[in-house]
Design an enzyme around this catalytic site. Sequence first.
Site, mmCIF file in Angstrom:
data_model
loop_
_atom_site.group_PDB
_atom_site.id
_atom_site.type_symbol
_atom_site.label_atom_id
_atom_site.label_comp_id
_atom_site.label_asym_id
_atom_site.label_seq_id
_atom_site.Cartn_x
_atom_site.Cartn_y
_atom_site.Cartn_z
ATOM 1 N N TRP A 151 0.874 -1.185 0.000
ATOM 2 C CA TRP A 151 0.000 0.000 0.000
ATOM 3 C C TRP A 151 0.911 1.236 0.000
ATOM 4 C CZ3 TRP A 151 -1.815 2.927 4.705
ATOM 5 C CH2 TRP A 151 -2.828 3.842 4.379
ATOM 6 N N ASP A 232 -0.391 -5.037 9.699
ATOM 7 C CA ASP A 232 -1.363 -4.059 9.227
ATOM 8 C C ASP A 232 -2.646 -4.836 8.919
ATOM 9 O OD1 ASP A 232 -2.860 -2.106 8.126
ATOM 10 O OD2 ASP A 232 -1.493 -1.608 6.491
ATOM 11 N N LYS A 268 -13.097 -0.384 6.232
ATOM 12 C CA LYS A 268 -13.687 -1.285 5.229
ATOM 13 C C LYS A 268 -14.715 -2.216 5.857
ATOM 14 C CE LYS A 268 -9.951 0.232 3.188
ATOM 15 N NZ LYS A 268 -9.618 0.899 1.984
HETATM 16 C C1 LIG Z 1 -3.126 -2.144 3.598
HETATM 17 C C2 LIG Z 1 -3.816 -0.937 4.122
HETATM 18 N N1 LIG Z 1 -3.466 -0.460 5.309
HETATM 19 C C3 LIG Z 1 -4.061 0.599 5.836
HETATM 20 C C4 LIG Z 1 -5.050 1.261 5.166
HETATM 21 C C5 LIG Z 1 -5.630 2.436 5.876
HETATM 22 O O1 LIG Z 1 -6.863 2.829 5.597
HETATM 23 P P1 LIG Z 1 -7.650 3.829 6.526
HETATM 24 O O2 LIG Z 1 -6.689 4.866 6.994
HETATM 25 O O3 LIG Z 1 -8.689 4.381 5.637
HETATM 26 O O4 LIG Z 1 -8.184 3.027 7.643
HETATM 27 C C6 LIG Z 1 -5.443 0.815 3.904
HETATM 28 C C7 LIG Z 1 -6.472 1.514 3.109
HETATM 29 O O5 LIG Z 1 -6.662 1.350 1.952
HETATM 30 C C8 LIG Z 1 -4.821 -0.326 3.384
HETATM 31 O O6 LIG Z 1 -5.168 -0.839 2.208
#
Ligand SMILES: Cc1ncc(COP(=O)(O)O)c(C=O)c1O
Length: 422
Positions: A151, A232, A268
């Site tokens: 990511w 993560d 999500k």
């Molecule tokens: C692998 C991964 N980590 C962390 C996030 C963090 O998302 P958010 O800050 O919207 O919770 C995402 C969002 O796409 C992700 O795909």
Amino acid sequence: MFFRSSSKLVAPVLRRTYSTSRWSKVVKGPEDPILGVSVAFNKDTSPSKINLGVGAYRDDNGKPYVLECVKKADKKIYEAGVDHEYAPIVGVSSFNNAAVQLALGEDCKALKEKRVVTVQAISGTGALRVAAAFIARFLPGVTAYVPNPTWGNHNVIFADCGVPVKSYTYYNPQNCGLNFDGMFKDIQSAPNGSVILLHACAHNPTGVDPSMEQWKKISQLCKEKNHFVLFDFAYQGFASGSPEQDAEPVRYFVNEGHEIALCQSFAKNFGLYGERIGAFSLIGSTPDEAINIESQLKILIRPMYSNPPVYGARLVSTILSNKDLTAEWRSEVKLMADRIINMREQLVKYLKQHGSTRDWSHITNQIGMFCYTGLTGEQVDRLASEFHIYLTRNGRISIAGITPRNVEYLAKAMHKVTSESK
Ligand SMILES: Cc1ncc(COP(=O)(O)O)c(C=O)c1O
């Protein structure tokens, strides 16, 4: 100071040199590649346009989905007539407890031994930011290893916090699957005590996860190397439809004695993207160590954002503290995961039906919101210019953007651009 000019008070003209502006050296930065896809999509006026860039769930009609359990929790919170006072620095404690329990399981030994510290975070990104800042402060100079690819924010978050960041092999473009040997070797070659970031499930952007057997080997290796593992966990329940199954690797590592760091997002799996609700947990070796860690996390968070917003935390804790709402959440997260799995199957079915002889099995083998299709940058450009289909140039599609109405059109277009390429 003001001067009197005839009958009016006027402020003095500030003395400044206009030839060099203070910000003249600030150059325009590049667009975020994912947001860039949305910009191009929004400009397109074609009725057949499809946005496969955005990492947010859409229903069968391509619309954002508000979970029923969230609507009910919303009502409960409203009816309770809550106030809007500040949360403590570490956030809403009922949320923190529910969040970490959801990830680690009720029977987690480290939880029972009170060795786990959890603080509320500003979604997954904020949890990672706190993690990186903590690592920078307490493991100075230690390099964080992230998968290649990963990511996009991982590299930047570590770099911005002053944590050296390198990558380990992850993806095998030959079979659009995992390059496990490469991954293993790179983690093995990393200096002892490195930080190893692992996507707990539904790897973004590839959709490729290790098997449980492979996770066990990674766990053993990380133990031997005394690596510090940071999970993560942005998609619990969203990958397989079962929060327990998706948590298996994390729980395995913790049961094996790894004192992990854990970054959770509820964007999500609860559809709470804009509420920015997440959690950061660290496992210490003793309850006293956990207390010390928590005190330092507070010192870190206070000047960062003082304390987190309460609304998302209230929603999640209302759901997870109520049996019926939890059951409803489980069925809704499964519904979202199943829709994604179904769209993967439909896409492959239509690709074959329209004559594609390529091996597209990776589309159904991969898991979660994203799929690394193997499409080249040129093919992606053609999809946009000829078919109004938008995705990032690395060939990643967000399956959430596929619906029963557009899947055949997408399959036809993918077949066309792949069969006409050299
Ligand atoms: C692998 C991964 N980590 C962390 C996030 C963090 O998302 P958010 O800050 O919207 O919770 C995402 C969002 O796409 C992700 O795909």
